[in-house]
Design an enzyme around this catalytic site. Sequence first.
Site, PDB file in Angstrom:
ATOM      1  CB  SER A  46      -0.885   0.027   1.244  1.00 20.65           C
ATOM      2  OG  SER A  46      -0.102   0.263   2.399  1.00 20.65           O
ATOM      3  CG  ASP A  47       1.320   5.940  -1.108  1.00 22.38           C
ATOM      4  OD1 ASP A  47       2.350   5.988  -0.392  1.00 22.38           O
ATOM      5  OD2 ASP A  47       1.059   6.819  -1.953  1.00 22.38           O
ATOM      6  CD1 TRP A  48       5.554   5.350   4.483  1.00 19.40           C
ATOM      7  CD2 TRP A  48       5.111   4.120   2.677  1.00 19.40           C
ATOM      8  NE1 TRP A  48       6.603   4.471   4.298  1.00 19.40           N
ATOM      9  CE2 TRP A  48       6.357   3.710   3.206  1.00 19.40           C
ATOM     10  CE3 TRP A  48       4.628   3.448   1.558  1.00 19.40           C
ATOM     11  CZ2 TRP A  48       7.121   2.686   2.635  1.00 19.40           C
ATOM     12  CZ3 TRP A  48       5.386   2.431   0.982  1.00 19.40           C
ATOM     13  CH2 TRP A  48       6.608   2.075   1.524  1.00 19.40           C
ATOM     14  N   GLY A  49       0.299   4.525   4.767  1.00 25.39           N
ATOM     15  CA  GLY A  49      -0.924   4.847   5.496  1.00 25.39           C
ATOM     16  C   GLY A  49      -2.165   4.592   4.665  1.00 25.39           C
ATOM     17  N   GLY A  50      -1.999   3.956   3.526  1.00 19.97           N
ATOM     18  CA  GLY A  50      -3.119   3.748   2.608  1.00 19.97           C
ATOM     19  C   GLY A  50      -3.779   2.378   2.721  1.00 19.97           C
TER      20      GLY A  50
END
Length: 823
Positions: A225-229
């Site tokens: 995932s993207d960071w925090g996604g």
Amino acid sequence: MTSTDLDHLLDQMTLEEQVSLLAGADFWRTVPIERLNIPSLKVTDGPAGARGGGPLVGGKHTAAFPVGISLGSTWNVELLREVGVHLAREALDKGAGVLLAPTINLMRSTLNGRNFENTSEDPHLTGKLGAAYIQGLQSAGVAATVKHYAGNESEYQRNSINSVIGERALRELYLRPFEFAVKEGGSWAIMTGYNKLNGPFCSENPRLITDILRGEWGFDGLVMSDWGGTHSAGKSARAGLDLEMPGPARARAGLLEEARNDEATRQAVREAARNVLRLIERTGTFDNPRDVRDEVERDEEYADTRALIRRAGAEGTVLLRNAGGLLPLPANAKVAVIGPNATVGQVMGGGSAQMNAHRRTSPLEGLRAALGEENVTHAVGCDNDRFLPTLDVPLHIEYLGEGGQVVATEDKRGSETMWFSFPEGVDPASFRARLSLTLTAPEGGEYDLSLASAGLGRLLVDGEEAIDNWTDWTPGDTYFGLGSREMRTTRRLSAGDHQAVVELTPRPVAEGIFNLSAVRLGFRAPLSPTALEDAVRVASEADYAVVCIGTNGDWETEGVDRWGLDLPGGQDDLVRAVLAANPNTIVLLQTGGPVLMPWLEGVPAVLQGWFPGQEAGHAFADVLLGQADPGGRLPQTFPARLEDDPTHPETPDVQYPGENGQVEYREGLFIGYRHVDRAGTTPLFPFGFGLSYTTFELPDAHPSAAEVAPGGEVSVRVQVRNRGERTGQQVVQLYVRDVETTLERPEKELKAFGKVTLGPGETGEVNLTLDMRSLAYFDDTRNAWVADAGQFEILIGTSSADLPLTLPLTLTGEWSEGVAGGK
Ligand code: BGC
């Protein structure tokens, strides 16, 4: 390790151990399992360098390469491969086996904050260059992580927005670069976008990850995932997302529990763990576990990297105008280097793509080195700051306990800092920090001061409160939209040193968004009231004036979109004033995307240099003095007005930036030059455009056949002649038009290109190949790629607006290829 070995390893792991691999250990590393000799794997941003595990600012020094749009301008597949190879060495030096790159979303709206980071508005150009970068990187053992999959074409509300994209636009435009990255580039990893795509978040979108990526394209790598996604535990795992980043697990905190109770989740966990293990294997990390904490800075040792960056920077520079052959400059020119970007090397954009470059060579330094100090003068003329500049000074940080006692200290550099980790015993969610630094006023007078913070902040100067960004905290455009607006003040300071103290504490953020703590203190003497007059005088005294204008990484950044298309500050006026003083004016523009140029008609020469990496000033000097031909061709249309942007039609807001939580791609297939062709507008500069110092002609093109049967291929040999007296580079571009179609199709689409370097008078050849997909559209009723039987035209030339050669082509029967992904 074979798949049997991986199975064997998975069999030895407890469910708990398998789950532990599926979220990071921290910001940049996966979880090691010592019992089974499974090492940790480290990732790093990406894409224009390898930043390492430090914060976005002030980390270890590293080589800064040209940004995406600059590499896109080179249209040079081989060069991108070389860049990939060099980036691999950079990543390994930072202990990383994975680079979070390349960024291959398309340039849809000209206002996307990450426009600079992407390659092009065209899926073929983006896909081909992306695949070469990936091949280069992975040939040296470092995994690429193509991002952000998919439909992440702007930054507005990026953590929640739903991109609504019709099936054809999705297939023919936005998924296409990713398809190239997987099938041709063989990417070992991919990062999902923060956004939702047609409903679900990309990170838990089974159609996107399982059906299309793995099912149709055969991707067997890792999906992170993207960071925090990441937004769910079992649901994201069952959709095919392998790794939650960063760690430790947050959305996946309950994954073990879910897996214990549900067979499908247990299976998904095993598959995801296998993908993590496979990436560890592919990057050679099992055999050669790296010290993920060790980060080395190598600059002197890598003369070849510096030379490559310099060459690539020049090859990405686009000559937009050269009336009367004003450029290149003679070797004995006396040059006034003017403008806010003259003394500051604008070498990169902002956000996660930034890094602590070994150097940031400015145009002034580059031209002084090339022409001699005595032949180069300078004046700033105006400013173009979005935020006040930060200082490069020692920074002392004290962390305070409940009773105000100091519990830990740190020493850093710079008046901007960002935390990705904290000293032992300091709680990231509730710390109180006191940052001390010295402000030096060269003379007594007024100074501008500013403070922006992700967290509540307060600035004291000499013990007195100067800015309160605590009681009055207002969200703004800093720190990915998690920071405040920039608060400014002016203060009279006596000559000498002054003590500045910033107090900072985190502020709570909405559920589901990772908390970031960061602060920047800006400081500068106000611009002299005679700045413009001084610039005019300096310009009038020189043979040539090079006006260095544009933007910087505060304007072109992540988390917020671009401000508009007008150059900020008084830069347009500066160009006009300098031009009036010296007709030999050259504008050296550095932006991360299109801007308007209201002064264009009067200015004889204009170069677009983008943000070309740490050797910027040298690369520009090479081009200005003709040591290098300006090899760049625009990978993006420059519209004449913002209203001509494809996302600014009759339905503003819905199409851009979005409304009620969604952004609708209603323009469908018509972005960039596809939109220009349909709308009949005249752009400021068309896609594919760029001049050389020599002139070329395309005398002839020879197709291998005038007819092609379904499933076949056609190749075209295009002759290129250098008619001038200098060596130069030309990019041959081939577009396909479906003549007979009754379906809505773009007027033409780029399907092949090639770059040649030719000496004076030399003739060369570019060989371009077309396959069935080059003729096809996506038929969403049949769920298949289809090329209709009948007439096509092959259009060949040197920009989307200059295509002198036309070859007819007949497809003798219908061709189609079904896809399994379903809708
Ligand atoms: C960006 C990614 C980046 C990641 C890690 C995110 O904010 O969207 O492109 O790789 O941060 O820094």
